[in-house]
Enzyme design. Sequence first.
Site, PDB file in Angstrom:
ATOM      1  N   LYS A   1       0.868  -1.215  -0.328  1.00 24.85           N
ATOM      2  CA  LYS A   1      -0.126   0.118   0.093  1.00 24.85           C
ATOM      3  C   LYS A   1       0.877   1.469  -0.164  1.00 24.85           C
ATOM      4  CE  LYS A   1      -4.280  -1.788   2.028  1.00 24.85           C
ATOM      5  NZ  LYS A   1      -5.073  -1.896   2.943  1.00 24.85           N
TER       6      LYS A   1
ATOM      7  N   ASP B   1      -9.877   1.658   2.285  1.00 24.13           N
ATOM      8  CA  ASP B   1     -10.579   2.120   3.822  1.00 24.13           C
ATOM      9  C   ASP B   1     -11.035   2.512   4.643  1.00 24.13           C
ATOM     10  OD1 ASP B   1      -8.807  -0.508   3.184  1.00 24.13           O
ATOM     11  OD2 ASP B   1      -6.890  -0.067   3.092  1.00 24.13           O
TER      12      ASP B   1
END
Length: 273
Positions: free
Chosen positions: A66, A102
């Site tokens: 990420k 997220d």
Amino acid sequence: MTDRYAVIGNPIAHSKSPQIHAVFARLTFQDMRYEAILAPPEGFKPAVRAFIAGGGRGMNVTVPFKLEACALADTRSPRAEAAKAVNTLIFSPAGIHGDNTDGLGMVADLTRNLGVPLAGRRVLLLGAGGAARGVMLPLLAERPAALTLANRTADKAQRLLAEFSPRADGCAMEAGGFGGLAGRQFDLIINATAASLADEAPPLPDGLYAPDSLAYDMVYGRETPFMAAAREQGAARTADGLGMLVEQAAESFFLWRGVRPPTASVLELLRGA
Ligand code: ATR
């Protein structure tokens, strides 16, 4: 031509994303394919470039890439900048755009699926790593009355606080270690530590759960030690992060396709399996 998407990570075999996106595509009549790509630890960038060269339109990015995805993107959304991590890549002739769904996914799961409004509530966020950072901005946007950050290493929580307090917008923020929580009560406690992955619960003082409170673990697929301890401590409800997984996928899907997939039936399907 069928549009191509993928999730990239290492490991990746366990990922539920291909299943989730296949159902989203079916439910919204999208002509797309979604696969899982295992990239070697040093091979993230070439794998993304190869996928783009093969006609790829977008990717989800998971552990451990990420941060690299964030660096690779030519442009980034404000929430990806704040998270310093990217879980969604969008490819176009203009370049690579990075976003992070997220936090939105967690907020959607809490507010819509679990029916827990965050506005005006006392929220405790456990952890100060990437998972905690990733949800900070969307959490604050819900305007909780108070957001307390607690971490095993207290000064990491304090650094996170310093970074985000300019964006608190009326929310009372504070940070420290677990011990300093004694005597306090919260309406929502979110476990963003990696403790569940080691089958441990963060060592919290007794009595933190207010009546009617929810204990939420970002880890999914089982009752974690954090959830079990919360139940013992009087949390009214506990939830794992499966809903967050489905909702962050839905946000990514929306960014790519401009269509909002229904999530309830997908969540039910995964819970059944
Ligand atoms: P992630 O991206 O999953 O957040 P990370 O950046 O490595 O991963 O952060 C892990 C977080 O879980 C940290 O907040 C860590 O606490 P420290 O900062 O003190 O290391 C926390 N953590 C990991 N194992 C833990 C445990 N057994 N009990 C409590 N906290 C734990």
